[in-house]
Design a protein around this motif. Structure first.
Motif, PDB file in Angstrom:
ATOM      1  N   LEU A   1      10.126  -6.563   1.588  1.00 21.45           N
ATOM      2  CA  LEU A   1       9.720  -7.207   2.841  1.00 21.45           C
ATOM      3  C   LEU A   1       8.709  -8.319   2.586  1.00 21.45           C
ATOM      4  O   LEU A   1       8.792  -9.408   3.174  1.00 21.45           O
ATOM      5  CB  LEU A   1       9.116  -6.180   3.799  1.00 21.45           C
ATOM      6  N   ILE A   2       7.759  -8.041   1.716  1.00 23.22           N
ATOM      7  CA  ILE A   2       6.728  -9.039   1.419  1.00 23.22           C
ATOM      8  C   ILE A   2       7.341 -10.271   0.762  1.00 23.22           C
ATOM      9  O   ILE A   2       7.038 -11.413   1.131  1.00 23.22           O
ATOM     10  CB  ILE A   2       5.634  -8.417   0.530  1.00 23.22           C
ATOM     11  N   LYS A   3       8.231 -10.044  -0.176  1.00 23.69           N
ATOM     12  CA  LYS A   3       8.882 -11.172  -0.854  1.00 23.69           C
ATOM     13  C   LYS A   3       9.822 -11.915   0.086  1.00 23.69           C
ATOM     14  O   LYS A   3       9.957 -13.147   0.006  1.00 23.69           O
ATOM     15  CB  LYS A   3       9.632 -10.674  -2.096  1.00 23.69           C
ATOM     16  N   GLU A   4      10.463 -11.179   1.001  1.00 26.65           N
ATOM     17  CA  GLU A   4      11.334 -11.839   1.971  1.00 26.65           C
ATOM     18  C   GLU A   4      10.545 -12.789   2.872  1.00 26.65           C
ATOM     19  O   GLU A   4      11.061 -13.817   3.309  1.00 26.65           O
ATOM     20  CB  GLU A   4      12.031 -10.795   2.835  1.00 26.65           C
TER      21      GLU A   4
ATOM     22  N   ARG B   1       1.064   3.004  -9.532  1.00 35.65           N
ATOM     23  CA  ARG B   1       0.478   1.991 -10.419  1.00 35.65           C
ATOM     24  C   ARG B   1       1.543   1.389 -11.321  1.00 35.65           C
ATOM     25  O   ARG B   1       1.602   0.156 -11.507  1.00 35.65           O
ATOM     26  CB  ARG B   1      -0.644   2.623 -11.254  1.00 35.65           C
ATOM     27  N   GLN B   2       2.404   2.224 -11.880  1.00 34.02           N
ATOM     28  CA  GLN B   2       3.453   1.741 -12.767  1.00 34.02           C
ATOM     29  C   GLN B   2       4.460   0.860 -12.023  1.00 34.02           C
ATOM     30  O   GLN B   2       5.086  -0.019 -12.618  1.00 34.02           O
ATOM     31  CB  GLN B   2       4.174   2.930 -13.415  1.00 34.02           C
ATOM     32  N   ALA B   3       4.611   1.094 -10.711  1.00 34.42           N
ATOM     33  CA  ALA B   3       5.542   0.297  -9.905  1.00 34.42           C
ATOM     34  C   ALA B   3       4.950  -1.049  -9.494  1.00 34.42           C
ATOM     35  O   ALA B   3       5.625  -1.839  -8.844  1.00 34.42           O
ATOM     36  CB  ALA B   3       5.958   1.079  -8.663  1.00 34.42           C
ATOM     37  N   GLY B   4       3.702  -1.285  -9.867  1.00 34.14           N
ATOM     38  CA  GLY B   4       3.117  -2.602  -9.633  1.00 34.14           C
ATOM     39  C   GLY B   4       2.265  -2.723  -8.387  1.00 34.14           C
ATOM     40  O   GLY B   4       1.929  -3.836  -7.984  1.00 34.14           O
ATOM     41  N   THR B   5       1.901  -1.598  -7.771  1.00 35.37           N
ATOM     42  CA  THR B   5       1.013  -1.672  -6.615  1.00 35.37           C
ATOM     43  C   THR B   5      -0.430  -1.422  -7.059  1.00 35.37           C
ATOM     44  O   THR B   5      -0.680  -0.790  -8.077  1.00 35.37           O
ATOM     45  CB  THR B   5       1.386  -0.649  -5.528  1.00 35.37           C
TER      46      THR B   5
ATOM     47  N   ILE C   1       7.933   2.026  -2.335  1.00 29.49           N
ATOM     48  CA  ILE C   1       7.298   0.798  -2.821  1.00 29.49           C
ATOM     49  C   ILE C   1       8.274  -0.375  -2.902  1.00 29.49           C
ATOM     50  O   ILE C   1       7.945  -1.479  -2.458  1.00 29.49           O
ATOM     51  CB  ILE C   1       6.612   1.055  -4.172  1.00 29.49           C
ATOM     52  N   PRO C   2       9.480  -0.219  -3.459  1.00 26.70           N
ATOM     53  CA  PRO C   2      10.405  -1.363  -3.471  1.00 26.70           C
ATOM     54  C   PRO C   2      10.728  -1.889  -2.065  1.00 26.70           C
ATOM     55  O   PRO C   2      10.930  -3.098  -1.888  1.00 26.70           O
ATOM     56  CB  PRO C   2      11.649  -0.801  -4.153  1.00 26.70           C
ATOM     57  N   TYR C   3      10.780  -1.003  -1.085  1.00 28.73           N
ATOM     58  CA  TYR C   3      11.011  -1.436   0.298  1.00 28.73           C
ATOM     59  C   TYR C   3       9.880  -2.360   0.756  1.00 28.73           C
ATOM     60  O   TYR C   3      10.121  -3.419   1.347  1.00 28.73           O
ATOM     61  CB  TYR C   3      11.111  -0.208   1.199  1.00 28.73           C
ATOM     62  N   LEU C   4       8.641  -1.965   0.471  1.00 24.37           N
ATOM     63  CA  LEU C   4       7.506  -2.802   0.821  1.00 24.37           C
ATOM     64  C   LEU C   4       7.558  -4.136   0.090  1.00 24.37           C
ATOM     65  O   LEU C   4       7.372  -5.203   0.695  1.00 24.37           O
ATOM     66  CB  LEU C   4       6.195  -2.081   0.445  1.00 24.37           C
TER      67      LEU C   4
ATOM     68  N   ASN D   1       0.839  -1.194   0.000  1.00 18.96           N
ATOM     69  CA  ASN D   1       0.000   0.000   0.000  1.00 18.96           C
ATOM     70  C   ASN D   1       0.879   1.250   0.000  1.00 18.96           C
ATOM     71  O   ASN D   1       1.551   1.546   0.987  1.00 18.96           O
ATOM     72  CB  ASN D   1      -0.922  -0.030   1.226  1.00 18.96           C
ATOM     73  N   SER D   2       0.880   1.963  -1.107  1.00 20.35           N
ATOM     74  CA  SER D   2       1.766   3.125  -1.233  1.00 20.35           C
ATOM     75  C   SER D   2       1.159   4.319  -0.501  1.00 20.35           C
ATOM     76  O   SER D   2       0.034   4.729  -0.766  1.00 20.35           O
ATOM     77  CB  SER D   2       2.028   3.446  -2.701  1.00 20.35           C
ATOM     78  N   HIS D   3       1.941   4.880   0.419  1.00 21.27           N
ATOM     79  CA  HIS D   3       1.485   5.947   1.295  1.00 21.27           C
ATOM     80  C   HIS D   3       1.482   7.286   0.569  1.00 21.27           C
ATOM     81  O   HIS D   3       2.541   7.785   0.182  1.00 21.27           O
ATOM     82  CB  HIS D   3       2.396   5.996   2.522  1.00 21.27           C
ATOM     83  N   ARG D   4       0.299   7.845   0.341  1.00 20.26           N
ATOM     84  CA  ARG D   4       0.119   9.091  -0.403  1.00 20.26           C
ATOM     85  C   ARG D   4       0.600   8.948  -1.847  1.00 20.26           C
ATOM     86  O   ARG D   4       1.101   9.893  -2.457  1.00 20.26           O
ATOM     87  CB  ARG D   4       0.819  10.268   0.281  1.00 20.26           C
TER      88      ARG D   4
END
Length: 276
Positions: A267-270, A37-41, A261-264, A16-19
């Motif tokens: 973590l999810i993939k980890e 959206r382009q980053a895949g979220t 977004i990449p940070y999120l 969930n991208s914040h703002r």
């Protein structure tokens, strides 16, 4: 078709991208939403206020000074006055001429692009007018109702909207640990709970999921060159990383929220899960 915010049981966590993608674009603007959206979220948290002429606009602060070239309070300015301020150039010159978005336009964009929106009500005063404007807007765009969760620290205010639109999903913020956490959330008619690490307990997360509620964990922005987990270790003296990964793997978190977004996604993939 309604957007599904709660997919932890499928092994899917929404990044969930914040703002919007606010670590690379001006927050709460269309460039940030489109970048997310382009980053895949597929899920974005936004903030809304009512203008002096009863238009619902998307911005975080009560004042516009921090994020725009203008000055003053949103509730004291008309929408036409707000349009005279640039909401992008302070972030970077390439975003010059970015304007404050209307919630109506963001809702249409979300429906067209199959995006979910966490819409946080920031309104401090003129609650009657705020409720009337939001109810009217959602009745005008009924297809958008299934794409949003209305979020608020003020549980009374968001419930006033739900009273007129019963199908509207609510997300409530919890910044304490109450004696009966689940009961407090259920009394606010929430379908989802937003929590921070400092106030979270695994027993409460399990209780939420057992009761059929969704969950969103908000991770704080980077400060002093420390990411959220580093901040928690600095503040509390221990590593929260394995604990949070454990919550993810147990299916206790539906949405993970942060500016980067990449940070999120990392973590999810980890945690061995899929992210959307």
């Amino acid at each position: 078709m309604a957007f599904n915010f709660h997919r932890a049981a499928e092994g899917i966590v929404l990044a969930n991208s914040h703002r919007g993608y606010s670590s690379c674009s001006p927050e709460n603007t269309f460039p940030a939403f489109e970048a997310a959206r382009q980053a895949g979220t597929h899920s974005i948290e936004i903030d809304i206020h009512l203008t002096a002429d009863d238009q619902l606009v998307v911005t975080h602060d009560h004042r516009i000074d921090r994020v725009s070239t203008g000055q003053g309070f949103v509730e004291q300015l008309s929408y036409s006055q707000l349009l005279t301020s640039d909401f992008g150039v302070k972030y970077h010159a390439k975003f010059a001429e970015t304007r404050i978005p209307l919630l109506a336009d963001v809702l249409r964009w979300a429906v067209e692009n199959d995006m979910g929106l966490i819409v946080e009500a920031k309104q401090r005063r003129r609650h009657d007018e705020f409720v009337a404007a939001l109810v009217t807007l959602l009745q005008t765009l009924p297809e958008a109702i299934g794409h949003i969760q209305l979020l608020g620290f003020n549980h009374v205010l968001i419930n006033r909207v739900k009273a007129q639109i019963p199908t509207l999903a609510l997300q409530v913020v919890t910044l304490e640990r109450y004696n009966n956490q689940l009961a407090a959330v259920q009394q606010s008619n929430a379908s989802c709970v937003c929590f921070e690490y400092e106030f979270a307990h695994v027993d409460d997360l399990r209780a939420y999921k057992k009761a059929g509620l969704g969950t969103r964990m908000y991770l704080h922005e980077v400060k002093n060159n420390m990411d959220p987990l580093a901040q928690y270790q600095h503040k509390f003296g221990y590593d929260s990383h394995p604990e949070i990964l454990g919550w993810l793997r147990e299916g206790l978190i539906d949405m993970l929220s942060h500016d980067d977004i990449p940070y999120l996604q990392g973590l999810i993939k980890e945690a061995g899960l899929r992210c959307e």
